[in-house]
Design an enzyme around this catalytic site. Sequence first.
Site, short mmCIF file in Angstrom:
data_model
loop_
_atom_site.label_atom_id
_atom_site.label_comp_id
_atom_site.label_asym_id
_atom_site.label_seq_id
_atom_site.Cartn_x
_atom_site.Cartn_y
_atom_site.Cartn_z
N LYS A 109 -0.03 8.85 -3.52
CA LYS A 109 0.02 7.51 -4.12
C LYS A 109 1.46 7.06 -4.25
O LYS A 109 2.29 7.78 -4.82
CB LYS A 109 -0.65 7.55 -5.50
CG LYS A 109 -0.66 6.23 -6.23
CD LYS A 109 -1.59 5.22 -5.57
CE LYS A 109 -1.41 3.82 -6.13
NZ LYS A 109 -1.98 3.63 -7.44
N HIS A 184 -6.23 -1.76 -4.75
CA HIS A 184 -6.55 -2.92 -5.59
C HIS A 184 -5.86 -4.19 -5.09
O HIS A 184 -5.03 -4.79 -5.79
CB HIS A 184 -6.24 -2.67 -7.07
CG HIS A 184 -4.96 -1.93 -7.35
ND1 HIS A 184 -3.73 -2.33 -6.88
CD2 HIS A 184 -4.71 -0.80 -8.06
CE1 HIS A 184 -2.80 -1.50 -7.29
NE2 HIS A 184 -3.38 -0.56 -8.01
#
Length: 355
Positions: A109, A184
């Site tokens: 990430k 997202h």
Amino acid sequence: MTDAATAPTATPSSLTLVRPDDWHLHLRDGAALRTTAPHAAAQFARAIVMPNLRPPVTTAQQAVEYRDRIMRALPAGAAFEPLMTLYLTDRLPPEEIVRAHAAGVKALKLYPAGATTNSDAGVTDIRKAYPTLEAMQKAGMPLLVHGEITDPDTDLFDREALFIDQKLIPLRRDFPELKIVMEHVTTREGAHYVRDAGKFTAATITPHHLLYNRNALFIGGIRPHYYCLPVLKREVHRLALVEAATSGSGRFFLGTDSAPHAAHLKEHAVGCAGCYVAHAAIELYAEAFDRVGALDRLEGFASLAGPAFYGLPANTERITLRRENWTVPESYPLGEAQLKPLCAGETLAWKIVRD
Ligand code: NCD
Ligand code: ZN
């Protein structure tokens, strides 16, 4: 007989789909797992578990230990597989990628330093991480991107679009075959970038960005439980996300970004960013798809596109949703604190059938 032209559109009263997975989930750690892990396991077969703990998960060993803690917090008999991630830093050694891959870690990430909750250890300059990205590209491990620039002088609502132009396009040029997921995604620019990109690029979309625009933050007063990062955007962006999610494209898949914070830390002068949606995730997505008559596209988005992108098999078991009103609880425990879920006290129209 009813005139077909004037009859209301038939809507199914139940919907069965391959059990979905969540490709972006915050479970936290310690006592919080007693709430978050069972909620996730009640809905999903697998979840990509975010590594932004304090301290962040930066080694294969830490990821394996975190996975064990999650497994211990699951209800007896729950079939749920946490898919672990590492937190990319400026100098994560490429050898750690090899170890992580061997240990079953699925992705890394990228948090630009300071972009969101627990991101202070994030990347200050992506070029510093290039040797690590080389190792990921080689291993076929996706880079999961929090796609916002952090320059405090830029408008908060423009940060995703600026990230694409300033960071993502050059990154893609330098790593043509690195799998990249824009996590997202919240804007039309983001959705269109992913739609038009090659097969190594995808995006997750949250239920809240499909259901709400930024007005939700301010109706009748400031509403901290709708505050997350990237922040909710204008209606035009919400519509672009709904179009992307329901388009049938394999580039877009389910990632709740369910991000629990104690209610008192959200209802605060400096409230934390993050919406908790894991208690009713698939129900909220069903609501969003139903509103535009696209329930037939839910399975592709929720259950098929994610595994295909990650190179994993789809799940074999199924879940059923029933059209049935139910009221979301006002709160759940979060360790010693209270957790206020999205839509607390509200009525939802779809309910997962528990067997
Ligand atoms: C997330 C969190 O609380 O960990 N918050 C959020 O608003 N989404 C971090 C993140 O995914 O940005
Ligand atoms: Zn997140």
